[in-house]
Design a protein around this motif. Structure first.
Motif, PDB file in Angstrom:
ATOM      1  N   MET A 116      25.882 -44.134  15.795  1.00  0.00           N
ATOM      2  CA  MET A 116      26.765 -43.023  15.475  1.00  0.00           C
ATOM      3  C   MET A 116      26.041 -41.686  15.644  1.00  0.00           C
ATOM      4  O   MET A 116      26.659 -40.720  16.071  1.00  0.00           O
ATOM      5  N   GLY A 117      24.752 -41.677  15.299  1.00  0.00           N
ATOM      6  CA  GLY A 117      23.993 -40.437  15.426  1.00  0.00           C
ATOM      7  C   GLY A 117      23.879 -39.980  16.866  1.00  0.00           C
ATOM      8  O   GLY A 117      24.004 -38.785  17.164  1.00  0.00           O
ATOM      9  N   ILE A 118      23.626 -40.918  17.774  1.00  0.00           N
ATOM     10  CA  ILE A 118      23.503 -40.576  19.193  1.00  0.00           C
ATOM     11  C   ILE A 118      24.836 -40.074  19.733  1.00  0.00           C
ATOM     12  O   ILE A 118      24.898 -39.075  20.455  1.00  0.00           O
ATOM     13  N   ILE A 119      25.921 -40.754  19.350  1.00  0.00           N
ATOM     14  CA  ILE A 119      27.248 -40.359  19.834  1.00  0.00           C
ATOM     15  C   ILE A 119      27.620 -38.971  19.326  1.00  0.00           C
ATOM     16  O   ILE A 119      28.069 -38.109  20.082  1.00  0.00           O
ATOM     17  N   SER A 120      27.401 -38.726  18.036  1.00  0.00           N
ATOM     18  CA  SER A 120      27.756 -37.412  17.489  1.00  0.00           C
ATOM     19  C   SER A 120      26.862 -36.313  18.061  1.00  0.00           C
ATOM     20  O   SER A 120      27.332 -35.208  18.329  1.00  0.00           O
ATOM     21  N   VAL A 156      28.255 -33.051  20.153  1.00  0.00           N
ATOM     22  CA  VAL A 156      27.904 -31.677  19.775  1.00  0.00           C
ATOM     23  C   VAL A 156      27.239 -30.974  20.948  1.00  0.00           C
ATOM     24  O   VAL A 156      27.541 -29.813  21.252  1.00  0.00           O
ATOM     25  N   ALA A 157      26.338 -31.652  21.648  1.00  0.00           N
ATOM     26  CA  ALA A 157      25.666 -31.059  22.805  1.00  0.00           C
ATOM     27  C   ALA A 157      26.658 -30.744  23.917  1.00  0.00           C
ATOM     28  O   ALA A 157      26.561 -29.706  24.578  1.00  0.00           O
ATOM     29  N   ALA A 158      27.628 -31.633  24.127  1.00  0.00           N
ATOM     30  CA  ALA A 158      28.619 -31.407  25.175  1.00  0.00           C
ATOM     31  C   ALA A 158      29.506 -30.213  24.861  1.00  0.00           C
ATOM     32  O   ALA A 158      29.816 -29.403  25.744  1.00  0.00           O
ATOM     33  N   PHE A 159      29.918 -30.083  23.611  1.00  0.00           N
ATOM     34  CA  PHE A 159      30.815 -28.996  23.241  1.00  0.00           C
ATOM     35  C   PHE A 159      30.094 -27.667  23.019  1.00  0.00           C
ATOM     36  O   PHE A 159      30.677 -26.613  23.209  1.00  0.00           O
TER      37      PHE A 159
END
Length: 132
Positions: free
Chosen positions: A1-5, A9-12
């Motif tokens: 979950m940490g990697i996905i979140s 955040v990095a993408a947005f």
């Protein structure tokens, strides 16, 4: 979950960090930094052991000699300086207090051996990763 979140955040929010001056060769930079991270983890572990020895030493108060050291860095980019400052702070026994726009670092060290290696090999590895 940490990697996905983190990826979301990095993408947005990536444009907030890089703006219009996105660095070139980001993928190759990440590959070079992938070699730096394991070395940093070993340094963090070694510094943890050093601080643990200080804490449990019977003459702890004689061994601890807090001070602020200042040195000029040869790093040119803000990203490289940020990585260097954060790497210093992640290493137990040292905390980056200030970094000037010209690359002058102020670092708080818990004792003499903690500050002797700065800027040293850590800076050299970041210079190699950023090709500065």
């Amino acid at each position: 979950m940490g990697i996905i979140s983190s990826a979301l955040v990095a993408a947005f929010c990536g444009d907030l960090m890089f703006g219009s001056r996105q660095p070139r060769g980001v993928f190759s930079l990440w590959l070079r930094l992938a070699g730096y991270v394991p070395w940093l983890i070993v340094q963090i572990f070694a510094a943890n052991l050093h601080v643990m020895v200080l804490v449990f030493h019977p003459r702890m108060m004689e061994l601890i000699n807090p001070k602020i050291i200042k040195f000029d860095s040869r790093l040119k980019s803000d990203y490289a300086r940020m990585l260097f400052a954060n790497s210093i702070t992640l290493t137990p026994g040292t905390i980056t207090v200030d970094v000037t726009a010209l690359g002058r670092f102020s670092v708080h060290c818990i004792d003499d051996p903690s500050g002797q290696s700065l800027p040293g090999k850590m800076e050299a590895k970041i210079v190699a990763a950023f090709r500065e």
